[in-house]
Design an enzyme around this catalytic site. Sequence first.
Site, PDB file in Angstrom:
ATOM      1  N   HIS A 128       0.961  -1.240   0.137  1.00 54.16           N
ATOM      2  CA  HIS A 128      -0.019  -0.100   0.087  1.00 54.16           C
ATOM      3  C   HIS A 128       0.973   1.211  -0.017  1.00 54.16           C
ATOM      4  CE1 HIS A 128      -2.718   2.988   1.854  1.00 54.16           C
ATOM      5  NE2 HIS A 128      -3.771   2.152   1.304  1.00 54.16           N
TER       6      HIS A 128
ATOM      7  N   ASP B  48       3.054  -4.504   7.904  1.00 55.70           N
ATOM      8  CA  ASP B  48       1.815  -3.662   8.034  1.00 55.70           C
ATOM      9  C   ASP B  48       0.726  -4.547   7.823  1.00 55.70           C
ATOM     10  OD1 ASP B  48      -0.300  -2.672   6.849  1.00 55.70           O
ATOM     11  OD2 ASP B  48       0.369  -1.778   5.116  1.00 55.70           O
TER      12      ASP B  48
ATOM     13  N   GLN C  69      -4.583  -5.269   6.786  1.00 56.31           N
ATOM     14  CA  GLN C  69      -5.610  -6.194   6.262  1.00 56.31           C
ATOM     15  C   GLN C  69      -5.541  -7.273   6.896  1.00 56.31           C
ATOM     16  OE1 GLN C  69      -8.105  -4.943   4.581  1.00 56.31           O
ATOM     17  NE2 GLN C  69      -6.964  -3.153   3.645  1.00 56.31           N
TER      18      GLN C  69
ATOM     19  N   LYS D 147     -10.346  -0.815  10.701  1.00 57.67           N
ATOM     20  CA  LYS D 147     -10.556  -2.048   9.975  1.00 57.67           C
ATOM     21  C   LYS D 147     -10.753  -3.343  10.868  1.00 57.67           C
ATOM     22  CE  LYS D 147      -7.384  -0.280   6.419  1.00 57.67           C
ATOM     23  NZ  LYS D 147      -8.086   0.203   5.160  1.00 57.67           N
TER      24      LYS D 147
ATOM     25  N   CYS E 160      -4.796   2.486  -3.767  1.00 62.21           N
ATOM     26  CA  CYS E 160      -3.471   3.039  -2.819  1.00 62.21           C
ATOM     27  C   CYS E 160      -2.469   2.002  -3.045  1.00 62.21           C
ATOM     28  CB  CYS E 160      -3.829   3.286  -1.597  1.00 62.21           C
ATOM     29  SG  CYS E 160      -5.093   4.641  -1.284  1.00 62.21           S
TER      30      CYS E 160
HETATM   31  N1  C6P Z   1      -6.253   0.563   2.893  1.00 66.78           N
HETATM   32  C1  C6P Z   1      -8.137   0.106   1.496  1.00 66.78           C
HETATM   33  O1  C6P Z   1      -9.187   0.476   0.938  1.00 66.78           O
HETATM   34  P1  C6P Z   1      -5.034   3.854   7.263  1.00 66.78           P
HETATM   35  O2  C6P Z   1      -5.364   4.554   6.276  1.00 66.78           O
HETATM   36  O3  C6P Z   1      -3.722   4.435   7.877  1.00 66.78           O
HETATM   37  O4  C6P Z   1      -6.203   3.316   8.371  1.00 66.78           O
HETATM   38  O5  C6P Z   1      -4.447   2.516   6.574  1.00 66.78           O
HETATM   39  C2  C6P Z   1      -3.660   2.533   5.496  1.00 66.78           C
HETATM   40  C3  C6P Z   1      -3.267   1.155   4.825  1.00 66.78           C
HETATM   41  C4  C6P Z   1      -2.008   0.414   5.039  1.00 66.78           C
HETATM   42  N2  C6P Z   1      -1.832  -0.742   4.512  1.00 66.78           N
HETATM   43  C5  C6P Z   1      -2.832  -1.305   4.043  1.00 66.78           C
HETATM   44  C6  C6P Z   1      -2.440  -2.789   3.483  1.00 66.78           C
HETATM   45  C7  C6P Z   1      -3.904  -0.755   3.780  1.00 66.78           C
HETATM   46  O6  C6P Z   1      -4.766  -1.580   3.197  1.00 66.78           O
HETATM   47  C8  C6P Z   1      -4.450   0.343   4.166  1.00 66.78           C
HETATM   48  C9  C6P Z   1      -5.477   1.040   3.860  1.00 66.78           C
HETATM   49  C10 C6P Z   1      -7.603   0.884   2.473  1.00 66.78           C
HETATM   50  O7  C6P Z   1      -7.547  -0.753   1.024  1.00 66.78           O
HETATM   51  C11 C6P Z   1      -7.831   2.394   2.248  1.00 66.78           C
HETATM   52  S1  C6P Z   1      -6.754   2.862   0.888  1.00 66.78           S
END
Ligand code: C6P
Length: 423
Positions: free
Chosen positions: A140, A217, A220, A243, A381
């Site tokens: 991401h 990370d 997910q 999430k 993203c």
């Molecule tokens: N992905 C998606 O629709 P934040 O924004 O900090 O809560 O998470 C960022 C982030 C980091 N790593 C991974 C693997 C992610 O999937 C995400 C967030 C969302 O896939 C929003 S772009």
Amino acid sequence: MRATHELTLPVPTPGTNVAFDVDRVRKDFPLLRQQVHGKPLVYLDNAATSQKPQVVIDTLTRYYAEENSNVHRGVHFLSERATEAHEAARANVRRFLNAADTREVIFVRGATEGINLVAQSYGRTHIKPGDEIIISWMEHHSNIVPWQMLCEDKGAVLRVIPINDDGEVLLDEYERLLTPRTKFVALVHVSNALGTINPVKQMIEMAHRQRVPVLLDGAQAVAHLPVDVQELDCDFYVFSGHKVLGPTGIGILYGKADFLERMPPYQGGGDMILSVTFEKTRYNTLPYKFEAGTPHIAGVVGLGAAIDYLQGIGLDRIAAYEQGLLAYGTDVLSAIPGLRLIGTARGKAGVLSFVLEGIHAHDIGTVLDQQGVAIRAGHHCAMPVMQRFGVPATARASLAFYNTRGELDALGRAIRKAIELFS
Ligand code: C6P
């Protein structure tokens, strides 16, 4: 020695017979009861954010109605009560990740801030010109850009592990990239764009053989698989509360204490100090050294409730149920002519990314929305993933344990309708 894919997935195979009463679970999520454009809502955008069970909503309301106060500051009753609730949630998160100590659990705004904290604090002190940082092709943007910024600042080099056509990292390429120049590895546990579950335990072992620290990370992963940071032996792990059924604006950075102890603060301000004079400031102990300013107390308390709720169901049962759903959804989508799944790794979490011949992903998203089906369309993203697969965007249905096979049938019908409309 050639590295091979030894996928030891912490999830039972699809079809495992688990008693899972999804109708009962759904009753806990008030938002799922609504209609959208006159159709029952089918919420399949869980990778973007999860819905919230009533117990989390009630916890937030009760916090503001009965406990609201600032933490770690006042001596009065309410401040002590808010502090207790705040620190109890930290203990919850420690258990959830099986961290060794609550000092290793830092509250941040989300996965993004957690990664930036490590890149700025650890990275700025330890990365030197010519050093290399390894990430994978399926990161991401949150796990690309902070490292790019650091590399630019320090004259370091970003190395990227390539992936195959199924969306799996190439472990032999990873092994080749790991050299004495490598000083940090940052990897996604589960890809948001492809659903791939990376063989992170093995990848951490490979990095550690070269004494290279690893950040995972887990944005997910944590809502879909049991995660044990001690068993994985990762040095840092990040995730976002929103999430995992919790509120937005709160997230977790886990870090091994000996790393965190040696890192400078990320931000300065209240709460992260022991004493301040104009000549010298002494920083607070862990975890407070990294928590400058008034925290998102309600978010922390809400996240604690979300974790309690998830653990009440059990991550093993959630993972097994979702694997069944994923297998079913894969069959539904694979039967649609002209549909190409993007992300067909052997180990996958509940992400169904796809493209349709001749129809842009945004158009698919709009038609599906008219049918009450909420998915995400775009690059998620993860623009390098789109480039790797030669597509500008994908449509993505992402699953949670409150989804049903009936909803996946509705997804299939809505996609067929989109094909009809655009043919
Ligand atoms: N992905 C998606 O629709 P934040 O924004 O900090 O809560 O998470 C960022 C982030 C980091 N790593 C991974 C693997 C992610 O999937 C995400 C967030 C969302 O896939 C929003 S772009």
